[in-house]
Design a protein around this motif. Structure first.
Motif, PDB file in Angstrom:
ATOM      1  N   ALA A 281       0.929  -1.227  -0.072  1.00 25.75           N
ATOM      2  CA  ALA A 281      -0.035  -0.103  -0.049  1.00 25.75           C
ATOM      3  C   ALA A 281       0.922   1.310   0.084  1.00 25.75           C
ATOM      4  CB  ALA A 281      -1.047   0.102   1.272  1.00 25.75           C
ATOM      5  N   LEU A 282       2.029   1.341   0.884  1.00 16.77           N
ATOM      6  CA  LEU A 282       2.829   2.509   0.783  1.00 16.77           C
ATOM      7  C   LEU A 282       3.450   2.642  -0.534  1.00 16.77           C
ATOM      8  CD1 LEU A 282       4.149   4.635   2.605  1.00 16.77           C
ATOM      9  CD2 LEU A 282       5.976   2.926   3.207  1.00 16.77           C
ATOM     10  N   GLN A 284       2.472   1.692  -3.477  1.00 17.95           N
ATOM     11  CA  GLN A 284       1.297   2.235  -4.282  1.00 17.95           C
ATOM     12  C   GLN A 284       0.881   3.565  -3.906  1.00 17.95           C
ATOM     13  OE1 GLN A 284      -2.333   0.296  -4.258  1.00 17.95           O
ATOM     14  NE2 GLN A 284      -3.273   1.488  -5.884  1.00 17.95           N
ATOM     15  N   ARG A 285       0.898   4.103  -2.924  1.00 26.57           N
ATOM     16  CA  ARG A 285       0.764   5.525  -2.323  1.00 26.57           C
ATOM     17  C   ARG A 285       1.862   6.377  -2.875  1.00 26.57           C
ATOM     18  NH1 ARG A 285      -2.759   7.695   1.317  1.00 26.57           N
ATOM     19  NH2 ARG A 285      -3.921   5.851   0.470  1.00 26.57           N
ATOM     20  N   GLU A 288       1.686   6.904  -6.681  1.00 23.27           N
ATOM     21  CA  GLU A 288       0.834   7.842  -6.773  1.00 23.27           C
ATOM     22  C   GLU A 288       1.099   9.174  -6.535  1.00 23.27           C
ATOM     23  OE1 GLU A 288      -2.948   6.722  -4.944  1.00 23.27           O
ATOM     24  OE2 GLU A 288      -3.033   5.045  -6.120  1.00 23.27           O
ATOM     25  N   MET A 289       1.832   9.622  -5.229  1.00 25.61           N
ATOM     26  CA  MET A 289       2.383  10.734  -4.936  1.00 25.61           C
ATOM     27  C   MET A 289       3.715  11.273  -6.163  1.00 25.61           C
ATOM     28  SD  MET A 289       2.239  10.743  -0.879  1.00 25.61           S
ATOM     29  CE  MET A 289       2.611  12.123  -0.672  1.00 25.61           C
TER      30      MET A 289
END
Length: 579
Positions: A281-282, A284-285, A288-289
């Protein structure tokens, strides 16, 4: 004659020769609150304490039960034999036996299978007390028999249906001066002599000592086994924890593709699965950022480039208009002259903003480069001030001949922003001082202190034959202080003076600039491996302190190496994403 069992505790209260306690207690160890940083050590300690407590408890119970069984068995056999001898030998004596008869009976009783010592006493017709015992009377005398026991033996009881005998057999366990345990017993024949028996319990004590040693060895072995078991359990538990710690460190270093291999269904396996889900999840985040940040930087860069084309044309027109304004022919209508001057100034401001935005974009994208050259600091500051017509408002305190290997263009940007900010927001005159100071490691950026340590190590390895200037460069930094004489910077504004687009409060008049000047100056200082600090002078006014290494070559080389490493890592990530 019946043989009731007299409680040992009742006879033991007789005096100092009373028997030992039957039970064996283990004193609990005193605990101290110790803090251990190693989980493995704490696990081994806990396992050891549990095993030690269990082993000591089990050994204590086993010793106490075996002690009672051994002593009771030996004691019952001796008392049964003594009672039988008193009935058969002492009971066969006449009511008033002679000394020889009494001695013969005592000798016969001592020759029994239990090999105890016997002491017989009787009263002669003339009132004398006759005593018969071992050949050496000093080995067993009446003084060896506790007084309460003698009184209990000679006490006549009332004969009833429940108590058919007037006298009873009494016994007591005692310890002599040599710490040897003995069994003392006594009985009286109704109408006959009184007999006392002394039996050594040393063989039983030796057996019990052997048992205690065996239990102690078993306890020690149990403790060693528990330590080995704890070590194995700790290894089983801590190996996944160790892998998790390594993975967490790698994740903290930015390696977001780190994952743990999961096997099993226990809590540690579930923790590993949670870590993998969190890392995914990190990743992916962050992706995205990063994509949004890249899009923002690309938008700013594209916008800046797109603005430059029309801005070039507008600038050319404004230059023509400005020439008309300055011409003596009066080519501009006086009615529109203010508007033309406003267009010219705002066009310049727009050009500066576009250039600043492009510079910020380079810093964000990591494409800013250092072009190093040997710079005379005093000449550089003089040229910067002269180019902007600030000579009358700036005081320079700098020694000639102070040179540094820096990027002249970026140093000019730093100085222009700091001095220009002081002139706009502070009060004249602005004082610029230049010093070369010692640089403690704590005052340098991390890479600077590390480079200094490496330089010193290299110099030592080379035998100290390096050029003295290079050694001096590693120990000193360039310090440039820009101080104004204005009202200073409010305390709530100080933490934000280097923020992009930050505007100060009304206490510092709003600038016509873009709000990027100090931010760009700080970025240029960082790319050199330096820093800028803002503070208020005790004498009034704001002070900006610029610290730069005298030689930024190592910083430039490190930046090149990082860009190359980052390029390789980015290629790997793109390749992995392509798959």
């Amino acid at each position: 004659m019946t043989v009731p069992q007299s409680p040992e505790t009742g006879a033991a209260a007789a005096g100092p020769s009373s028997g030992r306690s039957d039970g064996t207690g283990a004193r609990a160890p005193r605990s101290r609150s110790l803090r251990f940083t190693s989980l493995r050590l704490r696990l081994v300690l806990v396992f050891g304490l549990v095993a030690l407590t269990a082993a000591v408890t089990a050994s204590g119970i086993a010793y106490w039960l075996n002690r009672e069984a051994v002593l009771t068995r030996a004691q019952d056999a001796v008392l049964r034999d003594f009672e039988q001898e008193m009935r058969s030998r002492a009971g066969a004596l006449p009511g008033e036996p002679t000394q020889d008869e009494l001695q013969r009976a005592a000798d016969q009783m001592s020759d029994s299978s239990q090999h105890f010592s016997v002491l017989l006493t009787s009263t002669a017709p003339d009132g004398r007390v006759l005593t018969a015992g071992p050949d050496m009377l000093d080995t067993f005398t009446l003084d060896d028999v506790p007084r309460p026991l003698r009184e209990a033996v000679n006490r006549e009881q009332k004969v009833t249906a429940a108590n058919p005998a007037p006298y009873h057999l009494y016994w007591q366990r005692t310890v002599d001066e040599n710490d040897t345990p003995y069994l003392v017993a006594g009985a009286k024949v109704a109408g006959g002599p009184t007999g006392y028996m002394l039996k050594s319990l040393e063989p039983e004590a030796k057996d019990l000592n052997s048992l205690a040693w065996s239990l102690g060895i078993a306890t020690a072995l149990a403790l060693v086994g528990s330590a080995l078991l704890a070590q194995a359990a700790a290894t089983t538990v801590l190996r996944p924890v160790h892998r998790l710690g390594i993975a967490a460190r790698r994740l903290g270093e930015g390696k977001l593709d780190t994952r743990l291999q999961v096997s099993g269904t226990d809590e540690l396996a579930e923790l590993s699965r949670t870590f993998n889900r969190t890392a995914a999840a990190l990743e992916q985040r962050v992706a995205e950022m990063s994509a949004r940040d890249e899009a923002s930087r690309r938008f700013v860069a594209d916008m800046s480039h797109e603005l430059r084309t029309p801005l070039t044309a507008i600038t050319a027109v404004t230059e023509v208009l400005e020439e008309e304004l300055d011409a003596e022919t009066g080519g501009i209508d006086p009615m529109i002259e203010p508007a033309v001057r406003l267009v010219v100034s705002e066009t310049r401001r727009l050009g500066d903003l576009v250039e600043n935005l492009m510079e910020v974009t380079r810093f964000d994208a990591g494409t800013a480069r250092l072009v190093l050259d040997d710079v005379d600091i005093a000449d550089q500051i003089t040229a910067c001030v002269d180019a902007r017509a600030w000579l009358d408002a700036v005081e320079l305190d700098a020694e000639r001949g102070v040179t540094a290997r820096l990027d002249p263009r970026r140093l000019d940007v730093i100085l222009a922003n700091l001095i220009g900010n002081a002139l706009k927001h502070g009060g004249s005159p602005v004082r610029v001082s230049v010093r070369v100071e010692e640089a403690p490691d704590a005052a340098l950026p991390p890479h600077e202190s590390g480079e200094r340590a490496e330089h010193v190590a290299d110099a030592d390895a080379d035998g100290g034959d390096d050029d003295g200037d290079t050694a001096g460069t590693a120990r000193k930094v360039l310090v440039v202080r820009v101080r104004d004489h204005g009202p200073g910077i409010p305390e709530e504004v100080l933490p934000h003076v280097f923020d992009r687009f930050y505007k100060a409060s009304a206490s510092r008049p709003r600038s016509e600039g873009s709000g990027l000047g100090l931010s760009i100056a700080l970025e240029n200082a960082h790319i050199h491996g330096g820093d800028i600090a803002a503070a208020n002078s005790p004498e009034g006014g704001a002070v900006f302190t610029l610290r730069l290494p005298l030689d930024a070559s190592s910083v430039a080389e490190e930046a090149v190496a990082e860009r190359q490493a980052g390029g390789k890592q980015g290629a790997k990530q793109r390749q992995r994403s392509g798959r």
